[in-house]
Design a protein around this motif. Structure first.
Motif, short mmCIF file in Angstrom:
data_model
loop_
_atom_site.label_atom_id
_atom_site.label_comp_id
_atom_site.label_asym_id
_atom_site.label_seq_id
_atom_site.Cartn_x
_atom_site.Cartn_y
_atom_site.Cartn_z
N LEU A 157 0.82 -1.22 0.00
CA LEU A 157 0.00 0.00 0.00
C LEU A 157 0.85 1.26 0.00
CD1 LEU A 157 -2.86 -0.98 2.47
CD2 LEU A 157 -2.91 -0.96 -0.02
N GLN A 158 1.96 1.24 0.72
CA GLN A 158 2.90 2.37 0.77
C GLN A 158 2.18 3.68 1.11
OE1 GLN A 158 4.88 1.92 -3.11
NE2 GLN A 158 6.60 0.93 -2.06
N ILE A 159 1.46 3.66 2.21
CA ILE A 159 0.73 4.84 2.68
C ILE A 159 1.52 5.51 3.80
CG2 ILE A 159 -1.35 5.56 3.92
CD1 ILE A 159 -2.90 3.56 2.25
N ASP A 160 1.87 6.76 3.55
CA ASP A 160 2.72 7.50 4.50
C ASP A 160 2.12 7.55 5.91
OD1 ASP A 160 4.34 7.90 2.36
OD2 ASP A 160 4.10 10.08 2.26
N ALA A 161 0.81 7.70 5.99
CA ALA A 161 0.17 7.85 7.30
C ALA A 161 0.38 6.63 8.19
CB ALA A 161 -1.33 8.11 7.12
N THR A 162 0.54 5.45 7.59
CA THR A 162 0.79 4.26 8.41
C THR A 162 2.18 4.30 9.03
OG1 THR A 162 1.65 2.92 6.56
CG2 THR A 162 -0.74 2.88 6.93
N VAL A 163 3.13 4.88 8.32
CA VAL A 163 4.49 5.02 8.84
C VAL A 163 4.49 6.04 9.98
CG1 VAL A 163 6.87 5.68 8.30
CG2 VAL A 163 5.50 4.41 6.62
N GLU A 164 3.75 7.14 9.80
CA GLU A 164 3.66 8.15 10.85
C GLU A 164 3.04 7.56 12.11
OE1 GLU A 164 3.24 12.18 8.11
OE2 GLU A 164 1.44 11.20 8.86
N TYR A 165 2.05 6.70 11.93
CA TYR A 165 1.43 6.05 13.09
C TYR A 165 2.46 5.17 13.80
CZ TYR A 165 -2.06 3.67 15.94
OH TYR A 165 -2.78 3.18 17.01
N ALA A 166 3.25 4.45 13.02
CA ALA A 166 4.30 3.60 13.60
C ALA A 166 5.33 4.43 14.33
CB ALA A 166 4.95 2.77 12.50
#
Length: 341
Positions: A253-262
């Motif tokens: 998916l490569q969704i930036d918001a998931t990385v920010e959540y992590a």
């Protein structure tokens, strides 16, 4: 010989004294009852105990500098509207109120409901909700977070959630405006928010999971990503379509918001090291959906997750105005990124 002139003069003097007395009395009466103590609009909290006498009420008001005279207040309350029964409770009164206005409020029992209102915006995480409630003095963050992770709540939609998920109720504390009594426990606040989500679940999700071939939990995960990525409403179904298209093609998916959540923080631009963060929420690192929702989505994002737009887009890039450019190929995506940058 009777001094008639002397008697007349004496009577006139008595009449003058009586008239002056009534004028002064009327002035004092008017000053005490119909003019406020001052023009200060600041409200003061006043508690009238159960069973308090009129004299006791007058003393409370006088001590708060809300009336000029206890006795004039008692006098007025006896004759106000053929007598008045003032009600116990907590009131907000100010010194720019007249005596009659105060009596009327106490008569009608316009007490202060000891409540507090708070609003949770779409896209807040459980941690952000806990921060806001602590800042407002409603509940401790630690109590809220512990209850969100370990509290027992009986809702159908919670049965899908894996028991080992780190952020158990993320996605299910529905963003809305709530009014609660002060002193409400973390458990009861969370239960209130879950009950609001339950209304959304029964109205918009339940029975419609087959639209996208997803469980309720996975729909909420998709909606939570849409909520964090979309800034403009018309983009929500389009972003949903991209997510489902990439899932169907077994693309990350490569969704930036998931990385920010992590990472636990928002960044205007993610670094290469950020994209490598070892987390089950990192969709740059792992295929498929993240392990759980990354925010608490609003109704528009939930609707988009259930009814995604049908298209051939697999990429999108955000523009400065918050809208997105959608692309079908990676080459088109690179060209779109150049336009934005």
């Amino acid at each position: 010989m009777i001094n008639v002139k002397g008697k007349v003069k004496k009577r006139s003097l008595v009449m003058i004294v009586i008239v002056v007395f009534f004028i002064i009395s009327a002035a004092i009466y008017y000053e005490s009852l119909f003019k406020p103590v001052d023009n200060n609009p600041t409200e003061k909290e006043v508690v009238i105990p159960q069973g308090a006498s009129t004299l006791e009420i007058a003393k409370i008001l006088r001590n708060k500098d809300l009336i000029r005279s206890e006795w004039f207040f008692i006098f007025r309350s006896k004759f106000y509207d053929d007598g008045v029964q003032m009600k116990a409770g907590k009131y907000l009164l100010s010194s720019n109120m007249t005596t009659d206005e105060i009596i009327e409020k106490l008569k009608e029992g316009k007490v202060v409901l000891d409540t507090v209102k708070f609003t949770i915006p779409e896209g807040f995480t459980v941690s952000q909700i806990a921060d806001r409630l602590q800042q407002m003095g409603i509940v401790k963050k630690s109590d809220f977070m512990d209850e969100a992770q370990n509290g027992v709540f009986n809702y159908e939609f919670l049965k899908d959630i894996p028991k080992d998920r780190p952020d158990r109720l993320e996605g299910y504390l529905f963003p809305d405006t709530y009014i609660i009594k002060r002193g409400t426990s973390a458990h009861d606040i969370i239960n209130l928010m879950l009950s609001r989500f339950d209304e959304i679940y029964k109205s918009y999700i339940k029975g419609k999971e087959t639209n996208v071939g997803m469980t309720t939990d996975k729909i909420v995960i998709v909606a939570s990503m849409i909520e964090k990525e979309a800034k403009i409403d018309k983009d929500r179904p389009l972003i949903a379509g991209v997510i489902y298209n990439r899932l169907n093609k077994n693309m990350k998916l490569q969704i930036d918001a998931t990385v920010e959540y992590a990472l636990g923080e928002h960044k205007d631009k993610l670094s290469l090291d950020d994209l490598k963060v070892n987390s089950p929420y990192n969709t740059y690192l792992h295929y498929g959906l993240p392990i759980g929702p990354i925010s608490n989505p609003g109704l528009k994002s939930i609707k988009a997750a259930i009814n995604p737009a049908k298209h051939d887009y697999y990429y999108y890039v955000a523009q400065n105005d918050g809208s997105h450019i959608f692309s079908k190929t990676y080459i088109d995506q690179l060209n779109a990124e150049k336009k934005v940058n």
